[in-house]
Design an enzyme around this catalytic site. Structure first.
Site, PDB file in Angstrom:
ATOM      1  N   ASP A  11       7.177  47.225 -15.641  1.00  0.00           N
ATOM      2  CA  ASP A  11       6.889  48.071 -14.487  1.00  0.00           C
ATOM      3  C   ASP A  11       7.201  49.518 -14.855  1.00  0.00           C
ATOM      4  OD1 ASP A  11       6.248  48.897 -11.967  1.00  0.00           O
ATOM      5  OD2 ASP A  11       7.828  47.784 -10.944  1.00  0.00           O
ATOM      6  N   ASP A 105       0.345  50.095 -12.448  1.00  0.00           N
ATOM      7  CA  ASP A 105       1.561  50.405 -13.209  1.00  0.00           C
ATOM      8  C   ASP A 105       2.440  49.187 -13.464  1.00  0.00           C
ATOM      9  OD1 ASP A 105       2.307  49.974 -10.608  1.00  0.00           O
ATOM     10  OD2 ASP A 105       3.598  51.731 -10.440  1.00  0.00           O
ATOM     11  N   GLU A 106       1.866  47.984 -13.408  1.00  0.00           N
ATOM     12  CA  GLU A 106       2.697  46.783 -13.460  1.00  0.00           C
ATOM     13  C   GLU A 106       1.898  45.637 -14.072  1.00  0.00           C
ATOM     14  OE1 GLU A 106       5.036  43.988 -10.145  1.00  0.00           O
ATOM     15  OE2 GLU A 106       3.767  45.672  -9.526  1.00  0.00           O
TER      16      GLU A 106
END
Length: 393
Positions: A11, A105-106
């Protein structure tokens, strides 16, 4: 001995803020919030300095400004963020093809079998974090565990800019002291019910008799107990590069209490997604539901039925299953936002089931053609229409 904890959850730390600080380094160390100011604006992400004031993602930006009047508010700039996100996911795929993208973003990775090339999972995680820092200029936190759930909790615990490895057999002990809301699947309403039972930690939830949980929460209660013990089936679902998902969202002008209107919105979203799949000649594997309740509590649920999903009715049926469970779990509260998405996109190769006809697909094509020719609102469900004005006495 090969470590069986091979699931990584990676993350990017406060991604939108981190990207803004790259081009505004003078803001480092200050409370920075990315999100639109306005009556319906929400916080996309906040710097760790802003979080000390109680600001968090999905909070109304007006409330965030009241909590920290000196915070700097910046509008999101997704065009600027997108290249960094693509580079992030490209770095991950250099280590394993088993990458499941969760968001911009993960992501989850399964690095089983990669040890001869890149070393043990902890070494792979450290290398990935170093690459992200060197090539993008931002930081990432990583959790390593035997399953996705524990890896996710571990990465959250490692923030910011950390790495946490939970060895096999230590899942329950790691989760036990953590607060209930740290466990994926425990929303605000569920936490309130459990707090009423005197339950404050994940370990206390794990120790509670299953009969009590089922009496209070139904089948979801037994599932939560398994999660609290670190038991979560399902591995990483690898998505090929390219467009990995299709989704639709709708935010109501007023929080919507009507089940019929909520389901009508889901039905329309399922139709739109099916249209997109048809245009791309693709099918989906996983359906994702997103609900936002006041005051801006957001949850997501997903289901993978085990077959290719193409038709609107298939998507809608899966969405209703997710919706009913999530809505009941939150006390059937009015809904501020409802969204439907699909992931696991693949080329179409679907065979008709026994007794199935081509009529639903033909109907779908007819609806698509009518809307393309005469406009979006040519065909609408009655439940989608605005309620009639109250009659004057």
């Amino acid at each position: 001995m090969v470590d069986s904890a091979t699931i990584l959850h990676i993350d990017l730390d406060a991604f939108f803020v981190a990207m803004e600080l790259l081009r505004r380094p003078e803001l480092r160390g200050l409370p920075v919030v990315v999100g639109y100011l306005g009556p319906r604006g929400v916080v996309a992400t906040a710097s760790y300095e802003a979080r000390r004031y109680g600001i968090h993602s999905a909070m109304p930006t007006l409330r965030a400004r009241r909590l920290c009047p000196t915070a700097i508010f910046l509008p999101p700039d997704f065009t600027y963020y997108a290249p960094a996100s693509r580079r992030f996911h490209a770095i991950l795929r250099e280590f394993t093809p088993a990458v499941e993208t969760v968001s911009i973003d993960e992501a989850y990775l399964d690095v089983a079998g990669c040890e001869p090339l890149f070393g043990p999972p902890a070494a792979i995680a450290a290398t990935i974090r170093s690459r992200i820092r060197d090539q993008i200029g931002i930081t990432a936190s990583v959790g390593i565990a035997t399953n996705r759930l524990v890896a996710k909790v571990a990465s959250d615990a490692a923030k910011p800019d950390g790495l946490l490895h939970i060895p096999p057999g230590q899942e329950a002990a790691f989760l036990a002291p953590r607060p209930l809301r740290d466990l994926p699947g425990v929303g605000r309403r569920t936490a309130e019910i459990l707090h009423g039972l005197g339950i404050a930690t994940i370990g206390e939830l794990a120790a509670l008799p299953a009969t009590i949980l089922e009496a209070k929460l139904g089948r979801h209660g037994r599932e939560l107990q398994q999660r609290a013990r670190g038991i979560a089936p399902g591995g990483v679902i690898a998505h090929p590069p390219g467009r990995r998902s299709i989704s639709r969202e709708h935010t109501y002008q007023r929080d919507e209490p009507s089940r019929e209107r909520l389901l009508a919105t889901l039905h329309r979203q399922a139709e739109h997604i099916a249209e997109d799949l048809a245009r791309q000649e693709r099918s989906a594997r996983t359906v994702i539901l997103k609900l936002r309740f006041p005051p801006f509590e957001t949850l997501t649920r997903s289901i993978t039925p085990g077959r290719q999903l193409i038709l609107p009715q298939d998507l809608y049926t899966a969405a209703v299953t997710l919706f009913e469970a999530a809505w009941n779990e939150h006390g059937r509260q009015p809904v501020r936002l409802i969204g439907l998405g699909v992931t696991g996109l693949t080329e179409r190769a679907r065979q008709l089931a026994l007794g199935e006809t081509v009529a639903p697909a033909a109907l779908q094509q007819t609806i698509i053609a009518l809307r393309q020719r005469f406009g979006e609102h040519t065909i609408r469900r009655a439940a989608e229409l605005p309620p009639p004005p109250p009659q004057q006495p």
